[in-house]
Design a protein around this motif. Structure first.
Motif, PDB file in Angstrom:
ATOM      1  N   THR A 598      37.796  47.643  61.447  1.00 29.01           N
ATOM      2  CA  THR A 598      36.929  48.373  60.521  1.00 29.01           C
ATOM      3  C   THR A 598      36.179  49.452  61.289  1.00 29.01           C
ATOM      4  O   THR A 598      36.000  49.373  62.497  1.00 29.01           O
ATOM      5  CB  THR A 598      35.929  47.436  59.828  1.00 29.01           C
ATOM      6  OG1 THR A 598      35.201  46.699  60.823  1.00 29.01           O
ATOM      7  CG2 THR A 598      36.653  46.458  58.914  1.00 29.01           C
ATOM      8  N   ASN A 599      35.747  50.469  60.551  1.00 26.66           N
ATOM      9  CA  ASN A 599      35.148  51.644  61.192  1.00 26.66           C
ATOM     10  C   ASN A 599      33.830  51.314  61.890  1.00 26.66           C
ATOM     11  O   ASN A 599      33.141  50.341  61.568  1.00 26.66           O
ATOM     12  CB  ASN A 599      34.910  52.744  60.162  1.00 26.66           C
ATOM     13  CG  ASN A 599      33.949  52.315  59.065  1.00 26.66           C
ATOM     14  OD1 ASN A 599      34.395  51.784  58.041  1.00 26.66           O
ATOM     15  ND2 ASN A 599      32.661  52.542  59.249  1.00 26.66           N
ATOM     16  N   ALA A 600      33.482  52.152  62.868  1.00 25.16           N
ATOM     17  CA  ALA A 600      32.157  52.124  63.473  1.00 25.16           C
ATOM     18  C   ALA A 600      31.196  52.914  62.592  1.00 25.16           C
ATOM     19  O   ALA A 600      31.613  53.597  61.646  1.00 25.16           O
ATOM     20  CB  ALA A 600      32.208  52.726  64.873  1.00 25.16           C
ATOM     21  N   ALA A 601      29.900  52.831  62.895  1.00 24.60           N
ATOM     22  CA  ALA A 601      28.906  53.517  62.068  1.00 24.60           C
ATOM     23  C   ALA A 601      29.091  55.030  62.094  1.00 24.60           C
ATOM     24  O   ALA A 601      28.843  55.720  61.104  1.00 24.60           O
ATOM     25  CB  ALA A 601      27.501  53.141  62.537  1.00 24.60           C
ATOM     26  N   TRP A 602      29.566  55.553  63.222  1.00 20.98           N
ATOM     27  CA  TRP A 602      29.629  57.005  63.390  1.00 20.98           C
ATOM     28  C   TRP A 602      30.929  57.624  62.896  1.00 20.98           C
ATOM     29  O   TRP A 602      31.021  58.864  62.789  1.00 20.98           O
ATOM     30  CB  TRP A 602      29.416  57.379  64.862  1.00 20.98           C
ATOM     31  CG  TRP A 602      30.336  56.680  65.816  1.00 20.98           C
ATOM     32  CD1 TRP A 602      30.123  55.486  66.428  1.00 20.98           C
ATOM     33  CD2 TRP A 602      31.614  57.134  66.261  1.00 20.98           C
ATOM     34  NE1 TRP A 602      31.190  55.157  67.228  1.00 20.98           N
ATOM     35  CE2 TRP A 602      32.112  56.145  67.156  1.00 20.98           C
ATOM     36  CE3 TRP A 602      32.383  58.275  66.012  1.00 20.98           C
ATOM     37  CZ2 TRP A 602      33.346  56.275  67.785  1.00 20.98           C
ATOM     38  CZ3 TRP A 602      33.603  58.396  66.647  1.00 20.98           C
ATOM     39  CH2 TRP A 602      34.078  57.412  67.520  1.00 20.98           C
ATOM     40  N   ASN A 603      31.974  56.829  62.607  1.00 20.38           N
ATOM     41  CA  ASN A 603      33.251  57.430  62.187  1.00 20.38           C
ATOM     42  C   ASN A 603      33.769  56.852  60.875  1.00 20.38           C
ATOM     43  O   ASN A 603      34.960  56.910  60.600  1.00 20.38           O
ATOM     44  CB  ASN A 603      34.304  57.283  63.294  1.00 20.38           C
ATOM     45  CG  ASN A 603      34.696  55.817  63.554  1.00 20.38           C
ATOM     46  OD1 ASN A 603      34.129  54.893  62.972  1.00 20.38           O
ATOM     47  ND2 ASN A 603      35.665  55.612  64.436  1.00 20.38           N
TER      48      ASN A 603
END
Length: 640
Positions: A598-603
């Motif tokens: 799952t995505n990171a907060a920034w991407n």
């Protein structure tokens, strides 16, 4: 750091440059603020520094018919000087160019600046010793940034040894207007969260756009030269913190941690430290050893004590290993007089003065097996004796071809059994692979390769959460790097930001490898855009490095749909039993063969046509087949 001449006072940066073209971005022409061509028959404001004679001459000229002749010198430091107090503005990086020619004979010429604050003089070298003869003109070109308020500021030319007469001509001072830093890109410190990321600084890095760049991207700083012995105790028991205090104040105001570098080193240590009570160089006598260790203790108690809890990490001793020796120990004056007791004393006193601080032994080329093993053995021995060593610092001064990821991984792995911290303390990645190379501007292919080195190195560093506790780059941007003069003079480009403080592909290699300019795959692949595919996503999977029992890979995801994604979930299955040990660019889970990222907060936001990349480290046995199917938010993707 590695051996190099004394570079500068901490409030000034002064770096020799290989060519003017390397200083200024071709997109904007330099603005000239001062010239002296000596064609009007006068000295044009230049004067001597003492009683020497400075006068117009037609005996030699670099261009036109006139130059400035300096004669009647009685000391090497005497020479022509020019007042630039009303010309130079604080925080502006000026390029200074002077042509020099001896009247007779030969010598080494230097270009320097004298500044005074509160009546106290300081001398900053802009261009170091450069061979000059009577047979031809030689150009001295360097870069200088004033970073503090002064009441006196003069540029001057001197020689290294003789008092012979010399000419100067065609002096020019220029600057390229600063660009604003890029505020719309991710901060390095926000993306790399496994450990603090720092930069080595001088006074030039805490003013104007440099200061903005520093505070945006980094968690910590290392005063590159301001805490070394020559800067803090130039004469015995006379301590000065004029270079370091402004850097410390800036760090405190911005909430930046500070690495103290360094308490003991064989370089940048005044000669008086190794001079005995009889005025002769010290030898391995009991009297000289006792005096040397007393001086060492006094120095550490004063310097480390001056900053107290403001410095949480100290490089206590620096570069003590010489792998060419049978025992692996450098034969510095410290060692020849005091043996290992200088290391024992340094750590003992540092612990007493700074009980809160982490204490490090720091060295370069620790990826080289012989050096790595000697350092390991020394640390193991000293810790067994009770010497309070908390960690090992790996400098990581590398280039685009050396070392390999496997060699670097072996370096970290070697020290894990000791149960100590490890830090990357002085990282840079030179674009050069040999001393004979020199480029007027960094070639695109070298910068691309450098970006992949940064990508792969930081991916490796992130494999050691809790083991690697800090990574520091040896500089902020390419406009101020020691590699411009070491091992030879030429313009290098070893850092994340260019000479105009703009993000390079190397920056994207650390922050978001999918945005590395020039390639969507590997350094050897040509740049291309992925085809639209049959679904709403395209995936490129590749192995970027492998070693026995493990490999590194990445997966690039492209949203080929017509609408942006506000979050994403990527899935695939390994068919060879591979197990991911670490992943960056997102969060992962693995159940058997099935991997979910799952995505990171920034991407998390993935625009239509946009891409992002996740990287990982994994173990494997037997084969290592690539996955053949991927899903993004449950939809099958085209696999390239």
């Amino acid at each position: 750091m590695r051996a190099l001449p004394r570079l500068l006072a901490a409030l000034i940066v002064a770096l020799p440059l290989a060519t003017i073209a390397a200083v200024a971005n071709a997109a904007e022409d330099p603005i000239t603020v001062l010239t002296s061509d000596f064609e009007d028959g006068t000295a044009q404001g230049w004067a001597g520094r003492a009683a020497e004679t400075v006068a117009h001459s037609t005996a030699q000229a670099h261009s036109g018919t006139g130059s400035l002749l300096v004669s009647g010198r009685t000391a090497a430091w005497q020479g022509p000087s020019l007042d630039v107090l009303d010309v130079f503005e604080k925080g502006t990086a000026y390029t200074i160019s002077v042509w020099v020619r001896m009247a007779d004979g030969s010598d080494n010429a230097r270009l320097s600046v004298e500044r005074r604050t509160g009546g106290t003089a300081a001398y900053d070298q802009v261009v170091g010793n450069t061979a000059v003869t009577s047979g031809s003109w030689v150009n001295l070109t360097g870069r200088y940034t004033l970073a503090t308020d002064v009441e006196f500021l003069r540029v001057y030319v001197e020689t290294a040894s003789t008092t012979g007469s010399f000419h100067i001509d065609d002096v020019a001072v220029s600057y390229v207007p600063a660009l604003p830093i890029q505020t719309g890109i991710p901060s390095v410190k926000d993306v790399i969260t496994e450990f603090p990321v720092g930069a080595a600084i001088t006074g030039a890095e805490i003013v104007t756009e440099h200061g903005q760049l520093l505070s945006k991207h980094f968690d910590s700083v290392t005063p590159g030269n301001a805490l070394k012995w020559d800067a803090t105790e130039p004469t015995e028991n006379t301590f000065t913190y004029a270079q370091a205090d402004p850097l410390m104040a800036y760090a405190k105001s911005k909430g930046l941690a500070v690495r103290g570098h360094t308490l003991v080193w064989h370089n940048q240590t005044p000669s008086w430290v190794f001079t005995g009570a009889d005025g002769q160089p010290m030898t391995a006598t009991a009297e000289d050893k006792a005096l040397l260790l007393d001086r060492l203790e006094n120095h550490i108690r004063n310097v480390a004590g001056h900053y107290g809890t403001d410095i949480g990490v100290w490089d206590v001793v620096n570069e003590v290993i010489d792998e060419s020796r049978p025992d692996g120990l450098r034969r510095s004056s410290w060692y020849t007089v005091a043996g290992l007791d200088y290391i024992r004393t340094a750590f003992r006193v540092a612990r007493e003065v700074a009980p809160h601080a982490k204490l490090y032994i720091n060295d370069y080329n620790t990826n080289v097996p012989a050096k790595r093993d000697f350092l390991f053995g020394l640390v193991q021995q000293l810790k067994a004796e009770g010497v309070p060593i908390d960690g090992v610092g790996h400098q990581v001064h590398i280039n685009i071809n050396w070392p390999t990821i496997a060699e670097t991984k072996a370096m970290f792995d070697k020290f894990v059994p000791l149960g100590i911290d490890q830090q990357v303390t002085e990282m840079d990645v030179s674009i050069y692979t040999g001393d004979s190379e020199s480029f007027p501007a960094p070639p695109a292919d070298r910068l691309l390769k450098q970006a992949y080195v940064y990508r792969d190195m930081f991916a490796l560093f992130r494999q050691y959460p809790g083991e690697i506790t800090s990574v520091t780059l040896w500089g902020l941007a390419d406009d101020n790097t020691w590699l411009d003069t070491f091992p030879v003079t030429r313009k290098d480009a070893p850092l994340l930001f260019d000479t105009r403080l703009q993000a390079k592909s190397a920056y994207w290699g650390v922050v978001d490898p999918s945005k590395i300019t020039g390639s969507t795959a590997s350094p050897s692949a040509s740049s291309s855009s992925p085809p639209p595919g049959t679904g709403t996503c395209v995936v490129t999977y590749r192995v970027t490095g492998s070693w026995p029992g493990g490999f590194q890979g990445d997966v690039k995801i492209t949203n080929t749909g017509s609408t942006a994604l506000s979050s994403w979930r990527l899935g695939w299955s390994f068919t060879g039993g591979q197990q991911i040990s670490q992943l960056w660019g997102g969060a992962h889970t693995q159940s058997g063969a099935a991997v979910t990222v799952t995505n990171a907060a920034w991407n998390g936001t993935l625009a239509a046509g946009g891409s992002t990349t996740v990287g990982f480290l994994a173990g494997w046995t037997g084969g290592n087949p690539a996955p053949t199917a991927f899903t993004l938010n449950g939809t099958a993707c085209t696999v390239l």
